[in-house]
Design an enzyme around this catalytic site. Structure first.
Site, PDB file in Angstrom:
ATOM      1  N   ARG A 108       0.830  -1.218   0.000  1.00  0.00           N
ATOM      2  CA  ARG A 108       0.000   0.000   0.000  1.00  0.00           C
ATOM      3  C   ARG A 108       0.860   1.262   0.000  1.00  0.00           C
ATOM      4  O   ARG A 108       0.556   2.232   0.681  1.00  0.00           O
ATOM      5  CB  ARG A 108      -0.965   0.003   1.208  1.00  0.00           C
ATOM      6  CG  ARG A 108      -1.879  -1.209   1.266  1.00  0.00           C
ATOM      7  CD  ARG A 108      -2.842  -1.306   0.107  1.00  0.00           C
ATOM      8  NE  ARG A 108      -3.843  -0.271   0.130  1.00  0.00           N
ATOM      9  CZ  ARG A 108      -5.016  -0.362   0.756  1.00  0.00           C
ATOM     10  NH1 ARG A 108      -5.338  -1.451   1.370  1.00  0.00           N
ATOM     11  NH2 ARG A 108      -5.881   0.615   0.724  1.00  0.00           N
ATOM     12  N   ARG A 149      -3.874   7.024   0.099  1.00  0.00           N
ATOM     13  CA  ARG A 149      -4.403   8.242   0.714  1.00  0.00           C
ATOM     14  C   ARG A 149      -3.452   9.033   1.590  1.00  0.00           C
ATOM     15  O   ARG A 149      -3.701  10.188   1.889  1.00  0.00           O
ATOM     16  CB  ARG A 149      -5.657   7.908   1.521  1.00  0.00           C
ATOM     17  CG  ARG A 149      -6.827   7.613   0.627  1.00  0.00           C
ATOM     18  CD  ARG A 149      -8.010   7.113   1.404  1.00  0.00           C
ATOM     19  NE  ARG A 149      -7.689   5.836   2.014  1.00  0.00           N
ATOM     20  CZ  ARG A 149      -8.568   5.075   2.633  1.00  0.00           C
ATOM     21  NH1 ARG A 149      -9.809   5.463   2.766  1.00  0.00           N
ATOM     22  NH2 ARG A 149      -8.201   3.919   3.143  1.00  0.00           N
ATOM     23  N   ARG A 204      -7.059  11.750  -6.880  1.00  0.00           N
ATOM     24  CA  ARG A 204      -8.276  10.975  -6.571  1.00  0.00           C
ATOM     25  C   ARG A 204      -9.545  11.758  -6.942  1.00  0.00           C
ATOM     26  O   ARG A 204     -10.535  11.179  -7.374  1.00  0.00           O
ATOM     27  CB  ARG A 204      -8.253  10.632  -5.080  1.00  0.00           C
ATOM     28  CG  ARG A 204      -9.474   9.969  -4.502  1.00  0.00           C
ATOM     29  CD  ARG A 204      -9.508   8.507  -4.845  1.00  0.00           C
ATOM     30  NE  ARG A 204     -10.606   7.842  -4.158  1.00  0.00           N
ATOM     31  CZ  ARG A 204     -11.871   7.913  -4.553  1.00  0.00           C
ATOM     32  NH1 ARG A 204     -12.200   8.618  -5.598  1.00  0.00           N
ATOM     33  NH2 ARG A 204     -12.813   7.274  -3.890  1.00  0.00           N
ATOM     34  N   ASP A 223      -7.025  -2.944  -7.237  1.00  0.00           N
ATOM     35  CA  ASP A 223      -7.561  -3.421  -5.962  1.00  0.00           C
ATOM     36  C   ASP A 223      -7.945  -4.879  -6.091  1.00  0.00           C
ATOM     37  O   ASP A 223      -8.341  -5.317  -7.180  1.00  0.00           O
ATOM     38  CB  ASP A 223      -8.772  -2.594  -5.527  1.00  0.00           C
ATOM     39  CG  ASP A 223      -9.056  -2.804  -4.048  1.00  0.00           C
ATOM     40  OD1 ASP A 223      -8.463  -2.096  -3.228  1.00  0.00           O
ATOM     41  OD2 ASP A 223      -9.826  -3.730  -3.711  1.00  0.00           O
ATOM     42  N   TYR A 267     -14.938 -10.785   1.346  1.00  0.00           N
ATOM     43  CA  TYR A 267     -15.688  -9.575   0.955  1.00  0.00           C
ATOM     44  C   TYR A 267     -16.943  -9.945   0.165  1.00  0.00           C
ATOM     45  O   TYR A 267     -17.998  -9.331   0.313  1.00  0.00           O
ATOM     46  CB  TYR A 267     -14.800  -8.647   0.119  1.00  0.00           C
ATOM     47  CG  TYR A 267     -13.678  -8.015   0.918  1.00  0.00           C
ATOM     48  CD1 TYR A 267     -13.893  -6.855   1.655  1.00  0.00           C
ATOM     49  CD2 TYR A 267     -12.411  -8.591   0.968  1.00  0.00           C
ATOM     50  CE1 TYR A 267     -12.878  -6.270   2.396  1.00  0.00           C
ATOM     51  CE2 TYR A 267     -11.385  -8.023   1.707  1.00  0.00           C
ATOM     52  CZ  TYR A 267     -11.626  -6.859   2.419  1.00  0.00           C
ATOM     53  OH  TYR A 267     -10.618  -6.307   3.162  1.00  0.00           O
TER      54      TYR A 267
HETATM   55  O1  CP3 Z   1       0.330   0.339  -3.095  1.00  0.00           O
HETATM   56  C1  CP3 Z   1      -0.877   0.291  -3.354  1.00  0.00           C
HETATM   57  O2  CP3 Z   1      -1.735   0.925  -2.760  1.00  0.00           O
HETATM   58  C2  CP3 Z   1      -1.267  -0.556  -4.534  1.00  0.00           C
HETATM   59  C3  CP3 Z   1      -2.680  -0.703  -4.781  1.00  0.00           C
HETATM   60  C4  CP3 Z   1      -3.559  -1.484  -3.808  1.00  0.00           C
HETATM   61  C5  CP3 Z   1      -4.799  -0.994  -3.293  1.00  0.00           C
HETATM   62  N1  CP3 Z   1      -5.425  -2.018  -2.644  1.00  0.00           N
HETATM   63  C6  CP3 Z   1      -5.325   0.371  -3.485  1.00  0.00           C
HETATM   64  C7  CP3 Z   1      -6.428   0.890  -2.630  1.00  0.00           C
HETATM   65  C8  CP3 Z   1      -3.410  -2.791  -3.343  1.00  0.00           C
HETATM   66  C9  CP3 Z   1      -2.232  -3.747  -3.525  1.00  0.00           C
HETATM   67  C10 CP3 Z   1      -4.619  -3.123  -2.639  1.00  0.00           C
HETATM   68  C11 CP3 Z   1      -4.883  -4.441  -2.087  1.00  0.00           C
HETATM   69  C12 CP3 Z   1      -6.041  -4.641  -1.203  1.00  0.00           C
HETATM   70  N2  CP3 Z   1      -7.283  -4.074  -1.267  1.00  0.00           N
HETATM   71  C13 CP3 Z   1      -6.046  -5.582  -0.140  1.00  0.00           C
HETATM   72  C14 CP3 Z   1      -4.903  -6.505   0.214  1.00  0.00           C
HETATM   73  C15 CP3 Z   1      -3.817  -5.826   0.941  1.00  0.00           C
HETATM   74  C16 CP3 Z   1      -4.172  -5.442   2.367  1.00  0.00           C
HETATM   75  O3  CP3 Z   1      -4.117  -4.232   2.644  1.00  0.00           O
HETATM   76  O4  CP3 Z   1      -4.439  -6.349   3.143  1.00  0.00           O
HETATM   77  C17 CP3 Z   1      -7.309  -5.509   0.470  1.00  0.00           C
HETATM   78  C18 CP3 Z   1      -7.775  -6.313   1.669  1.00  0.00           C
HETATM   79  C19 CP3 Z   1      -8.093  -4.574  -0.258  1.00  0.00           C
HETATM   80  C20 CP3 Z   1      -9.525  -4.211  -0.039  1.00  0.00           C
HETATM   81  C21 CP3 Z   1      -9.730  -2.782   0.180  1.00  0.00           C
HETATM   82  N3  CP3 Z   1      -9.527  -1.814  -0.770  1.00  0.00           N
HETATM   83  C22 CP3 Z   1     -10.197  -2.140   1.367  1.00  0.00           C
HETATM   84  C23 CP3 Z   1     -10.491  -2.848   2.658  1.00  0.00           C
HETATM   85  C24 CP3 Z   1     -10.273  -0.757   1.079  1.00  0.00           C
HETATM   86  C25 CP3 Z   1     -10.822   0.358   1.933  1.00  0.00           C
HETATM   87  C26 CP3 Z   1     -10.099   0.638   3.178  1.00  0.00           C
HETATM   88  C27 CP3 Z   1      -8.637   0.943   3.009  1.00  0.00           C
HETATM   89  O5  CP3 Z   1      -7.818   0.266   3.667  1.00  0.00           O
HETATM   90  O6  CP3 Z   1      -8.268   1.868   2.270  1.00  0.00           O
HETATM   91  C28 CP3 Z   1      -9.808  -0.575  -0.245  1.00  0.00           C
HETATM   92  C29 CP3 Z   1      -9.701   0.712  -0.982  1.00  0.00           C
HETATM   93  C30 CP3 Z   1      -8.371   1.072  -1.524  1.00  0.00           C
HETATM   94  N4  CP3 Z   1      -7.561   0.229  -2.235  1.00  0.00           N
HETATM   95  C31 CP3 Z   1      -7.765   2.352  -1.433  1.00  0.00           C
HETATM   96  C32 CP3 Z   1      -6.549   2.234  -2.126  1.00  0.00           C
HETATM   97  C33 CP3 Z   1      -5.544   3.338  -2.355  1.00  0.00           C
HETATM   98  C34 CP3 Z   1      -8.372   3.588  -0.781  1.00  0.00           C
HETATM   99  C35 CP3 Z   1      -9.608   4.049  -1.527  1.00  0.00           C
HETATM  100  C36 CP3 Z   1      -9.695   5.551  -1.774  1.00  0.00           C
HETATM  101  O7  CP3 Z   1      -8.702   6.194  -2.144  1.00  0.00           O
HETATM  102  O8  CP3 Z   1     -10.829   6.061  -1.631  1.00  0.00           O
END
Ligand code: CP3
Length: 337
Positions: free
Chosen positions: A22, A26, A35, A72, A148
């Site tokens: 990650r 944000r 965004r 994602d 999910y």
């Molecule tokens: O470096 C990176 O950020 C690469 C991209 C990436 C995202 N999600 C972007 C994202 C990656 C590799 C993921 C994987 C992901 N997504 C996982 C596995 C890794 C982990 O953290 O355990 C999981 C469980 C998710 C599911 C997910 N996506 C959730 C639970 C959420 C919301 C809450 C949160 O933690 O942000 C997301 C949204 C998400 N995915 C965001 C980003 C940058 C934020 C959304 C936004 O900007 O509004």
């Protein structure tokens, strides 16, 4: 060969390569600015021009050795036809699948088309990355994605999933079959588009009851690894069985992954992995919020404990939302020495 790829092939380097789960997102002001240009998070993830830029933001700012594709894990259920929305402050919301009728509404017939923009992003990032930086593609593991799909949201106690695991093994197996096939196809498409390594995120592996760890985690992951390696024998695959505790060594031995991401609850130096399987980890992401002397001391302890062994520096889980970017800059400096 690029440093991260060397480490993934089992070479011990003078200093370990570093990237962070990650690392885009944000906590970066430039991400928040970008965004606002997309209607929704799904639109952002499926917009190659914007997604390339988000992938590159942390590389430009911090100089990590690996860039992780911006996408994602929930794009796969989205591509299978499950309704998905990200609500501000609440995370993902999906229309939950609890029975055979719900599952029957999903289909992989259009998945490749819906996910095609992700392949454009992979190509765009590969073309723009500095030559020494490795592009990591990824997908969620079937179990974590299924949590999910079945619960309809994150931050749960997995009650519907665990009930289904015990009471409706055939329905659960059908969900796993669909996810194994669609995830393997998705990862193979990323490899074809130019991803140089792949990661399978099983973020909620720790929620699986021990007797079912094989059925829910090891077997579906092993099937995906086999299907990817059949087409791309040389692409390294990193597995993250987060919270898997006593199952980690068996996960490493039986799934066929090349590297295992170790969570921060585990003492990485004492984990026994099969020969050739490389550990990645495992700084507590909270230390990136804390910064300063506690972060540096722990980073140095990890570096010393892994000295002389093939190893990739990372966190135990993803960067937290309110992490100060300066702390990441400092961590990269400490690891690069
Ligand atoms: O470096 C990176 O950020 C690469 C991209 C990436 C995202 N999600 C972007 C994202 C990656 C590799 C993921 C994987 C992901 N997504 C996982 C596995 C890794 C982990 O953290 O355990 C999981 C469980 C998710 C599911 C997910 N996506 C959730 C639970 C959420 C919301 C809450 C949160 O933690 O942000 C997301 C949204 C998400 N995915 C965001 C980003 C940058 C934020 C959304 C936004 O900007 O509004």
């Amino acid at each position: 060969m690029k440093p991260l790829l060397k480490a993934l092939r089992g070479e011990a380097l003078p200093r370990p390569p570093i990237w962070l789960m990650r690392q885009a997102g944000r906590y970066l002001p430039e991400y928040r600015a970008l965004r606002t240009k997309a209607k929704s998070f799904v639109d952002l993830a499926l917009n190659p021009e914007l997604a390339v830029e988000v992938t590159l933001q942390p590389i430009r700012r911090f100089g990590m050795d690996g860039a992780i594709l911006f996408a994602d894990i929930l794009l796969v259920p989205h591509a299978l036809g499950q309704k998905l929305e990200f609500l501000a402050g609440e995370g993902p919301q999906l229309e939950p699948i609890r029975d055979a009728a719900g599952l029957a509404k999903l289909s992989d017939a259009r998945a490749a088309d819906i996910l095609a923009p992700v392949m454009q992003t992979v190509k765009g990032v590969r073309a723009a990355l500095p030559p020494e930086v490795t592009l990591i593609g990824f997908a969620g593991a079937p179990w974590t994605v299924a949590t999910y799909m079945i619960e309809g949201r994150g931050k749960t106690e997995y009650e519907n999933c665990r009930r289904m695991l015990w009471s409706e093994p055939k329905l659960f197996a059908s969900i796993m079959d669909l996810l194994v096939d669609s995830t393997a196809a998705y990862l193979n498409a990323q490899a074809e588009a130019g991803a140089e390594a792949l990661k399978i995120f099983d973020s909620w592996a720790g929620a699986v009851p021990a007797p079912l760890f094989d059925v829910a985690v090891i077997a579906p992951t092993a099937r995906i690894v086999k299907a990817v390696k059949a087409k791309h024998p040389n692409i390294p695959i990193i597995g993250l069985p987060r919270g898997a505790g006593s199952h980690v060594a068996r996960y490493a031995a039986e799934t066929g992954v090349d590297a295992v991401a170790i969570d921060h609850m585990t003492d990485m130096a004492s984990v026994i992995l099969p020969p050739g399987v490389v550990p990645q980890g495992n700084l507590d992401p909270m230390l990136l919020m804390v910064g300063g002397a506690p972060m540096e001391a722990e980073a140095r302890r990890i570096l010393a404990s892994m000295k002389g062994r093939p190893f990739i520096f990372n966190l135990g889980h993803g960067v937290l939302q309110h992490t100060p970017p300066e702390h990441i800059a400092r961590l990269v400096e400490v690891v690069k020495g």
